[in-house]
Design an enzyme around this catalytic site. Structure first.
Site, PDB file in Angstrom:
ATOM      1  N   CYS A 292      60.291  72.864 -55.705  1.00  0.00           N
ATOM      2  CA  CYS A 292      59.689  71.529 -55.806  1.00  0.00           C
ATOM      3  C   CYS A 292      59.199  71.277 -57.221  1.00  0.00           C
ATOM      4  O   CYS A 292      59.729  70.455 -57.946  1.00  0.00           O
ATOM      5  CB  CYS A 292      58.517  71.418 -54.844  1.00  0.00           C
TER       6      CYS A 292
HETATM    7  N1  SAJ Z   1      51.549  77.680 -60.393  1.00  0.00           N
HETATM    8  C1  SAJ Z   1      50.955  78.087 -61.570  1.00  0.00           C
HETATM    9  N2  SAJ Z   1      49.668  77.737 -61.801  1.00  0.00           N
HETATM   10  C2  SAJ Z   1      48.950  76.996 -60.894  1.00  0.00           C
HETATM   11  C3  SAJ Z   1      49.587  76.584 -59.694  1.00  0.00           C
HETATM   12  C4  SAJ Z   1      50.884  76.949 -59.461  1.00  0.00           C
HETATM   13  O1  SAJ Z   1      51.567  78.749 -62.407  1.00  0.00           O
HETATM   14  O2  SAJ Z   1      47.772  76.714 -61.138  1.00  0.00           O
HETATM   15  C5  SAJ Z   1      52.955  78.029 -60.143  1.00  0.00           C
HETATM   16  C6  SAJ Z   1      53.124  78.851 -58.887  1.00  0.00           C
HETATM   17  O3  SAJ Z   1      53.004  80.223 -59.185  1.00  0.00           O
HETATM   18  C7  SAJ Z   1      54.538  78.475 -58.459  1.00  0.00           C
HETATM   19  C8  SAJ Z   1      54.687  77.038 -58.922  1.00  0.00           C
HETATM   20  O4  SAJ Z   1      53.680  76.826 -59.913  1.00  0.00           O
HETATM   21  O5  SAJ Z   1      55.475  79.281 -59.140  1.00  0.00           O
HETATM   22  C9  SAJ Z   1      54.532  76.027 -57.778  1.00  0.00           C
HETATM   23  O6  SAJ Z   1      53.298  76.296 -57.177  1.00  0.00           O
HETATM   24  P1  SAJ Z   1      52.732  75.389 -55.956  1.00  0.00           P
HETATM   25  O7  SAJ Z   1      51.378  75.925 -55.606  1.00  0.00           O
HETATM   26  O8  SAJ Z   1      52.828  73.970 -56.280  1.00  0.00           O
HETATM   27  O9  SAJ Z   1      53.681  75.829 -54.784  1.00  0.00           O
HETATM   28  P2  SAJ Z   1      54.840  75.098 -53.947  1.00  0.00           P
HETATM   29  O10 SAJ Z   1      55.872  74.585 -54.868  1.00  0.00           O
HETATM   30  O11 SAJ Z   1      55.228  76.024 -52.860  1.00  0.00           O
HETATM   31  O12 SAJ Z   1      54.135  73.934 -53.174  1.00  0.00           O
HETATM   32  C10 SAJ Z   1      53.999  72.709 -53.715  1.00  0.00           C
HETATM   33  C11 SAJ Z   1      52.802  72.159 -52.936  1.00  0.00           C
HETATM   34  N3  SAJ Z   1      51.625  72.808 -53.485  1.00  0.00           N
HETATM   35  C12 SAJ Z   1      50.383  72.363 -53.391  1.00  0.00           C
HETATM   36  O13 SAJ Z   1      50.138  71.203 -53.167  1.00  0.00           O
HETATM   37  C13 SAJ Z   1      49.285  73.354 -53.531  1.00  0.00           C
HETATM   38  C14 SAJ Z   1      52.911  70.723 -52.993  1.00  0.00           C
HETATM   39  O14 SAJ Z   1      52.934  70.312 -54.328  1.00  0.00           O
HETATM   40  C15 SAJ Z   1      54.117  70.288 -52.223  1.00  0.00           C
HETATM   41  O15 SAJ Z   1      53.707  70.106 -50.877  1.00  0.00           O
HETATM   42  C16 SAJ Z   1      55.247  71.287 -52.264  1.00  0.00           C
HETATM   43  O16 SAJ Z   1      55.178  71.937 -53.520  1.00  0.00           O
HETATM   44  C17 SAJ Z   1      56.516  70.534 -52.102  1.00  0.00           C
HETATM   45  O17 SAJ Z   1      57.246  70.889 -51.192  1.00  0.00           O
HETATM   46  O18 SAJ Z   1      56.728  69.575 -52.848  1.00  0.00           O
END
Ligand code: SAJ
Length: 453
Positions: A292
């Site tokens: 995503c």
């Molecule tokens: N990440 C960082 N630093 C942060 C947060 C995340 O480096 O502070 C990295 C994570 O390690 C990961 C990536 O970014 O590699 C994405 O992290 P994520 O927490 O956004 O995880 P996803 O992609 O599984 O989930 C996201 C959902 N996350 C949250 O809202 C917390 C949301 O944006 C959506 O529901 C989902 O993508 C989607 O399906 O779009």
């Protein structure tokens, strides 16, 4: 006069007929008798199917992968957030079944599309799964159906791509069938928020389409938020994910700045996070993964470029985030060098290859890029991840090494890329010669052996 009179008569009769279809669909939804078809039974479609079945709807999952069809019909889940025990009663009660026969779409009252929207190598949107789903629906659709697209995509997909495809059937949107967009908000591994307690945004091609989509989702979620149309609903999702990508990019750039300033970025972020208002913590890391955050903003970027608009935040965040794996490798060079080691003759144990902690999904994980870059330096690279038994990098299969004190000791450096809670980091640091921690997994552990991003 006669022809005009007939036309008016016809229009009134057709209007009445359409009202009957619309009223019938509202009633079927209200009585939970609507047959719900969900195309795509992955980490988005399957949890959605389970919630509709739990609410009493008869749900048919449509899947092109026969292994998934067989697994679901045997009540065997392949999605981390759905236990077999959750499927069993629904399958037994015939409230949830899966098929690859798309002709059964005809018998559905509502059809929800939950298919992947990847990027091509050129970073252009790949809407081929949406197109094939819309084509399957067109072939089998009938009057009175509600079609909802959930796959994350650029604003205009529903109205410019899906709508004309479905209308090629001769049926008219808002009259003969109903069309809406509702962004999925599944957050894999999130213990607090699931489908029921995460507000659901819906936007239709017409007001009736919006109302029908709101009624359908209102049967399973606590709060539905109707917006003005499908494009608004599509953009809401992209704002959510671009917000994350840009803020992660910004904090990753802060990590680079702290490196120059000889400051500990984790101390800075933790201290800023004590601000109870006007701030939300994001954390640096080895890059961003998943299907995503690395991809969705580029759907918006692509669309805006077709409108001669340069989406600078999206591009800049993309550049910073995608350069983090190379930055991690350059920091590791420095770390090993300071320990008197040469990278090409070093052995590195990577801890954690999934794209985020405590899940088993390695898709688009930055670990792929880090391991690929490390291997190219000549270093010997192994990994351990309790969630991932094997993992391919540049076409070469790697197998997760069994963790033991004797094994950890052998490596010149342990590189933490994903901070799974199941790892005993205190023991890991005690056994390791050197630890480079890109996730602050060793937070609170004081040791000269630890170097952090
Ligand atoms: N990440 C960082 N630093 C942060 C947060 C995340 O480096 O502070 C990295 C994570 O390690 C990961 C990536 O970014 O590699 C994405 O992290 P994520 O927490 O956004 O995880 P996803 O992609 O599984 O989930 C996201 C959902 N996350 C949250 O809202 C917390 C949301 O944006 C959506 O529901 C989902 O993508 C989607 O399906 O779009």
């Amino acid at each position: 006069m006669c022809a005009a009179h007939n036309f008016v008569e016809l229009a009134i009769r057709s209007r009445r007929e359409n009202d009957i279809y619309m009223k019938n669909l509202f009633e079927l939804i209200a009585q939970k008798k609507a047959a719900v078809g969900i195309i795509g039974q992955g980490y988005v479609g399957l949890p959605l199917a389970v919630e509709f079945a739990r609410a009493g709807f008869r749900v048919t999952g449509f899947e092109v992968d026969p292994k998934k069809v067989a697994s679901l019909n045997a009540a065997k889940s392949y999605v981390d957030d759905i236990e077999d025990a959750a499927l069993a009663p629904l399958v037994e009660a015939d409230l949830l079944r899966c098929t690859s026969d798309f002709a059964e779409l005809n018998s559905q009252d509502a059809v929800i599309i939950c298919v992947p929207t990847p990027l091509r190598k050129s970073k252009d949107p790949d809407v081929s799964y949406i197109v094939s789903s819309a084509e399957s629906i067109r072939k089998h659709m009938r009057r009175g159906q509600l079609i909802v697209l959930e796959s994350t995509t650029y604003p205009g997909t529903t109205t410019e791509l899906v709508k004309p495809m479905l209308e090629a059937s001769g049926l008219k949107t808002g009259r003969d069938f109903y069309l809406a967009f509702s962004p999925e908000r599944v957050d894999p591994g999130n213990p607090n928020f699931g489908i029921v307690n995460t507000p659901k945004v819906v936007g239709g091609e017409t007001e009736t389409c919006t109302k029908l989509a709101a009624a359908l989702y209102g049967a399973i979620v606590e709060r539905v938020l109707p917006v003005s149309n499908t494009r608004a609903a599509e953009l809401v999702k992209l704002l959510e994910n671009t917000f994350r990508a840009v803020n992660i990019g910004m904090v990753n750039e802060f990590a680079l700045m702290c490196d120059r300033l000889d400051l500990n970025v984790w101390e800075i972020v933790d201290a800023a996070a004590t601000k109870p208002f006007g701030y939300m913590p994001f954390y640096p890391g080895p890059g961003i993964g998943g299907h995503c955050i690395p991809l969705d903003p580029h759907y918006l970027g692509w669309k805006m470029k077709t409108l001669n608009f340069e989406p600078r935040f999206i591009e800049l965040a993309g550049t910073i985030n995608s350069n983090m794996p190379a930055y991690v490798v350059s920091r590791l060079y420095r770390t090993l060098n300071e320990a008197g080691k040469c990278m090409s003759k070093s052995s590195v144990l990577v801890m954690g290859v999934t794209y985020k902690a405590d899940i088993s999904d390695p898709r688009e994980s930055p670990a792929m890029d880090v391991i690929s870059l490390l291997t190219k330096t000549g270093a010997k690279v192994d990994y351990h991840d309790a969630y991932v038994k094997e993992f391919a990098v540049d076409g070469k299969k790697l197998v997760s090494k069994k963790l033991s004190p004797a094994m950890v000791k052998k490596y010149d450096c342990v590189l933490i890329l994903t901070a799974h809670k199941c790892v005993d980091y205190k023991a890991l640091v005690a056994q390791a010669k050197l630890v480079f921690d890109t996730r602050n997994a060793t937070r609170g552990i004081r040791s000269k052996k630890i170097v952090r991003l």
